[in-house]
Design a protein around this motif. Structure first.
Motif, PDB file in Angstrom:
ATOM      1  N   ASP A 512       0.823  -1.198   0.000  1.00 38.35           N
ATOM      2  CA  ASP A 512       0.000   0.000   0.000  1.00 38.35           C
ATOM      3  C   ASP A 512       0.866   1.261   0.000  1.00 38.35           C
ATOM      4  N   ARG A 513       2.126   1.137  -0.419  1.00 36.53           N
ATOM      5  CA  ARG A 513       2.985   2.310  -0.392  1.00 36.53           C
ATOM      6  C   ARG A 513       3.652   2.490  -1.746  1.00 36.53           C
ATOM      7  N   ALA A 514       3.793   3.714  -2.141  1.00 31.13           N
ATOM      8  CA  ALA A 514       4.522   4.063  -3.364  1.00 31.13           C
ATOM      9  C   ALA A 514       4.807   5.550  -3.288  1.00 31.13           C
ATOM     10  N   GLY A 515       5.673   6.018  -4.164  1.00 28.07           N
ATOM     11  CA  GLY A 515       5.878   7.455  -4.265  1.00 28.07           C
ATOM     12  C   GLY A 515       7.156   7.925  -3.616  1.00 28.07           C
ATOM     13  N   PRO A 516       7.420   9.215  -3.780  1.00 25.76           N
ATOM     14  CA  PRO A 516       8.711   9.767  -3.352  1.00 25.76           C
ATOM     15  C   PRO A 516       8.902   9.795  -1.846  1.00 25.76           C
ATOM     16  N   VAL A 517      10.152   9.653  -1.422  1.00 23.69           N
ATOM     17  CA  VAL A 517      10.513   9.886  -0.017  1.00 23.69           C
ATOM     18  C   VAL A 517      11.771  10.736  -0.003  1.00 23.69           C
ATOM     19  N   GLY A 518      11.942  11.452   1.044  1.00 25.67           N
ATOM     20  CA  GLY A 518      13.156  12.254   1.205  1.00 25.67           C
ATOM     21  C   GLY A 518      13.132  12.754   2.622  1.00 25.67           C
TER      22      GLY A 518
END
Ligand code: NOJ
Length: 544
Positions: A512-518
Motif C-alpha cells: 500500500d505504499r509508493a511514491g517519493p521519499v526524502g
C-alpha cells in the motif's frame, strides 16, 4: 533481466516442493510427479520462481518419507515413473524452470539391496559398504553416538553379531563413505540424474558422510548454541566425531568434478547445519571447488530481532571466501512454518528480507500463502521423529498445498483423505483466493519476485548493511548506478528512518505504499519498505 555475469543458481529463486504434499493426481491422497508437472504454470508464471528442488521421490519403504532410499535411480510408483520425471523435467525446462533433486548420500534404507547384502554375512562383499562394529566386551555399542531421531545411533544385528551405525532411524543405515566402492557407486547415481538432464542436487545432511575413522566417543556438550533447534538428549553431546570429519572435503571435490564434467552449470547445495561460520564456509572449498553453496540456516531458529538478523547476515557475508555466493533459507520440510514462528505481519517482513538480501533464496511451498503450521492430531501423526520424540514432529509443516477453498484444497479430490490433514484455514490460505486479493501474502511474494527478477541490484548486486534506529534493519543493494535501500521494522511500534537523499518507494510489505521519499521515511509497525535511490548517493540514518 538476469545478469549475464552470474550463474543461473546465483540469480535464481529456488522453491522447495515436498512431493507428497503438492498435488495428487491419482486420488490416493499423496502428491505425485504428474501433479507437480500440472502446477508448473503456477510456479513459473503466477508465482515466478526460477528453480524447483523436489524432495525425494525414489523407491522407499517411507520410514522417513523418502529419505530412506531403496533405489537411487528410479521413482517410487506412488509418485509415478521415470517417464513422468522426464516429462516433468522437459515441461519445467520449457518454462525456464531449473530442476534440482534431493540426493541422500549419508544413508540408504535398510531395505536397499546393498544393505540387505551387507547384513547377510560378515563376509559379504558389501559388508564394508556400511559401518559395522563389534560390541564392547560388556555387549554395549562401540561408542556413545546418538541418533538424530532419538536413542542410540547403533543397532545390534543378531544374525551377524555386530552393531551397525545409523545417524537417523535404524531403518536408515549409514553408508561407509571411506570405502571407494561406495563413493564410486554413489557418484554413479549422480551421473544417472545428470544424464537425465537435472540441473542440480540438494545434498541431504551433507556434513554427515565422513566421521571420525576411529569412531571416538563424542564429548559432553558445552553451552547450548543459541538459535538452533533444541534436540533434547542429542544436545547433551558435542557432535565433533560423528560428522564433519575434514576428509569430507576430498569427497566434495570429487563430486564437484563429476558435476563439472557436464555442460550447463550443474549445481550442488548442501544441507549443512553448522553454527561455526568458518567451518560452514569451508564447504565451498579452498578453491571454490566443492559445493556451490552450503545452506545458510542461521536465521531459521534466530529470535526475531533486527540486530540479531543483521549480525547473522553480516557474519555470513564476512565468512564467505572470496568469490563464494551467499544464500538464505527461512523454511523447509523440517521446520515450523514461517508464519507460525513469526506471525502474519512479521512473516511479510521476513519475505521481503528473504528476497532482497544478497544471495540465493530458497522458499518452502505454501509459505507464499502464509500457510500456518497445522495441528495434526496424535492419531494422524506420521513423522517417525515425532512418534519417537514428543514435540519433534515435522508433520505440521508438511500438510497439503492449498490451491482452492474447496474440500481437499485442490490438492486431492474432496472425497479423499490426504496423507496428512489439510490446514483448517483453507478459505484464507489458498492460491485461488490469494491470487484475486491484491493485498495477500501471495501478491506480496509475486511483487517481490517481479521486482527482484527485473533488478540486477537485487538479484546480483552488492550488499552492505547501514546503521538504523534500534529495532530496524536496513541495507543497501546496488549494481552499477541502480541502488536500493531496504528498511525492515522488526518492532510493533512505528519508527522513522532518515534518508538524506531523495528516493521513491518501490514496494512496502502492506502493498500500500509508493511514491517519493526524502528526509524521513516513516515505517508502520512490522513493516518493510524497498526504496529506489538516486545514483551516487550515500544513505545516512539517524533516529528521528
Ligand atoms: C534431513 C532431511 O531434511 C530430513 O527430512 C531427513 O529426515 C533427514 N535429513 C534424514 O535423511
Amino acid at each position: 533481466m538476469a545478469s549475464r555475469s552470474h550463474r543461473w543458481w546465483q540469480t535464481a529463486v529456488i522453491y522447495q516442493v515436498y512431493p507428497r504434499s503438492f498435488q495428487d493426481t491419482t486420488g490416493n491422497g499423496v502428491g505425485d510427479l504428474p501433479g507437480i508437472t500440472s502446477r508448473l504454470d503456477y510456479l513459473a508464471g503466477t508465482l515466478g520462481v526460477d528453480a524447483i528442488w523436489i524432495s525425494p521421490f525414489y523407491p522407499s519403504p517411507m520410514a522417513d518419507f523418502g529419505y530412506d532410499v531403496t533405489d537411487y535411480c528410479d521413482v517410487h510408483p506412488m509418485f509415478g515413473t521415470l517417464a513422468d520425471f522426464d516429462d516433468l523435467r522437459v515441461a519445467a525446462h520449457d518454462r525456464g524452470l531449473r530442476v534440482i533433486i534431493d540426493w541422500v548420500p549419508n544413508h540408504t534404507s535398510d531395505q536397499h539391496p546393498w544393505f540387505v547384502a551387507s547384513r547377510s554375512s560378515r563376509h559379504d562383499p558389501k559388508r564394508d559398504w556400511y559401518v559395522w562394529r563389534d560390541a564392547k566386551p560388556d555387549g554395549s555399542p562401540p561408542n556413545n553416538w546418538q541418533s538424530n531421531f532419538g536413542g542410540l545411533a547403533w543397532t545390534w544385528d543378531e544374525r551377524t553379531g555386530q552393531y551397525y551405525l545409523h545417524s537417523f532411524l535404524a531403518e536408515q543405515p549409514d553408508l561407509n563413505w571411506r570405502n571407494p566402492e561406495v563413493q564410486a557407486a554413489m557418484f554413479d547415481t549422480v551421473r544417472f540424474w545428470m544424464d537425465r538432464g537435472v540441473d542440480g542436487i540438494r545434498i541431504d545432511v551433507a556434513h554427515y558422510i565422513m566421521k571420525d575413522p576411529q569412531l571416538r566417543d563424542n564429548p559432553p556438550a558445552g553451552e547450548r548454541v543459541e538459535g538452533v533447534r533444541d534436540r533434547g538428549e542429542y544436545d547433551a553431546l558435542e557432535h565433533i566425531h560423528d560428522k564433519g570429519h575434514p576428509d569430507i572435503h576430498g569427497v566434495f571435490r570429487e563430486l564437484r568434478s563429476v558435476l563439472d564434467g557436464y555442460p550447463g552449470d550443474r549445481f550442488a547445495v548442501g544441507e549443512i547445519h553448522i553454527s561455526d561460520w568458518d567451518e560452514w564456509a569451508a564447504y565451498y572449498g579452498e578453491n571454490l571447488d566443492e559445493l556451490h553453496m552450503p545452506y545458510n540456516f542461521s536465521l531459521l531458529w534466530a529470535p526475531w530481532s533486527a540486530s540479531g538478523y543483521r549480525s547473522r547476515i553480516d557474519a555470513m557475508e564476512a565468512a564467505l571466501p572470496e568469490g563464494a555466493w551467499p544464500n538464505l533459507v527461512l523454511g523447509n520440510h523440517d521446520e515450523v512454518r514461517l508464519v507460525t514462528r513469526y506471525g502474519p505481519h512479521r512473516a511479510r517482513v521476513a519475505a521481503m528480507l528473504l528476497l532482497t538480501v544478497r544471495g540465493t533464496p530458497t522458499m518452502y511451498y505454501g509459505d507464499e500463502l502464509a500457510m500456518p503450521q497445522t495441528e495434526v492430531p496424535p492419531q494422524q501423526e506420521q513423522d517417525p521423529w515425532g512418534i519417537r520424540v514428543p514435540g519433534q514432529s515435522r508433520d505440521g509443516c508438511r500438510t497439503p498445498m492449498q490451491w482452492t477453498a474447496e474440500p481437499g484444497a485442490g490438492f486431492s479430490r474432496g472425497d479423499v483423505a490426504p496423507w496428512l490433514p489439510c490446514g483448517s484455514d483453507p478459505d484464507s490460505h489458498n492460491v485461488a483466493n490469494q491470487t484475486a486479493d491484491p493485498a495477500s501474502m501471495l501478491s506480496l511474494y509475486r511483487s517481490l519476485l517481479v521486482l527482484r527478477r527485473a533488478e540486477p541490484a537485487l538479484h546480483a548486486g552488492a550488499y552492505r548493511s547501514v546503521d538504523a534506529p534500534e529495532g530496524t534493519y536496513a541495507y543497501e543493494r546496488w549494481a552499477g548506478d541502480d541502488r536500493f535501500l531496504v528498511v525492515l521494522n522488526f518492532t510493533s511500534e512505528e519508527t522513522a528512518f532518515s534518508i538524506d537523499e531523495p528516493g521513491s518507494i518501490e514496494l512496502g510489505t502492506g502493498l500500500d505504499r509508493a511514491g517519493p521519499v526524502g528526509g524521513s521515511l516513516s515505517l508502520g509497525p512490522d513493516e518493510g519498505v524497498i526504496v529506489r535511490l538516486q545514483p551516487d548517493g550515500d544513505v545516512v540514518s539517524t533516529q528521528t
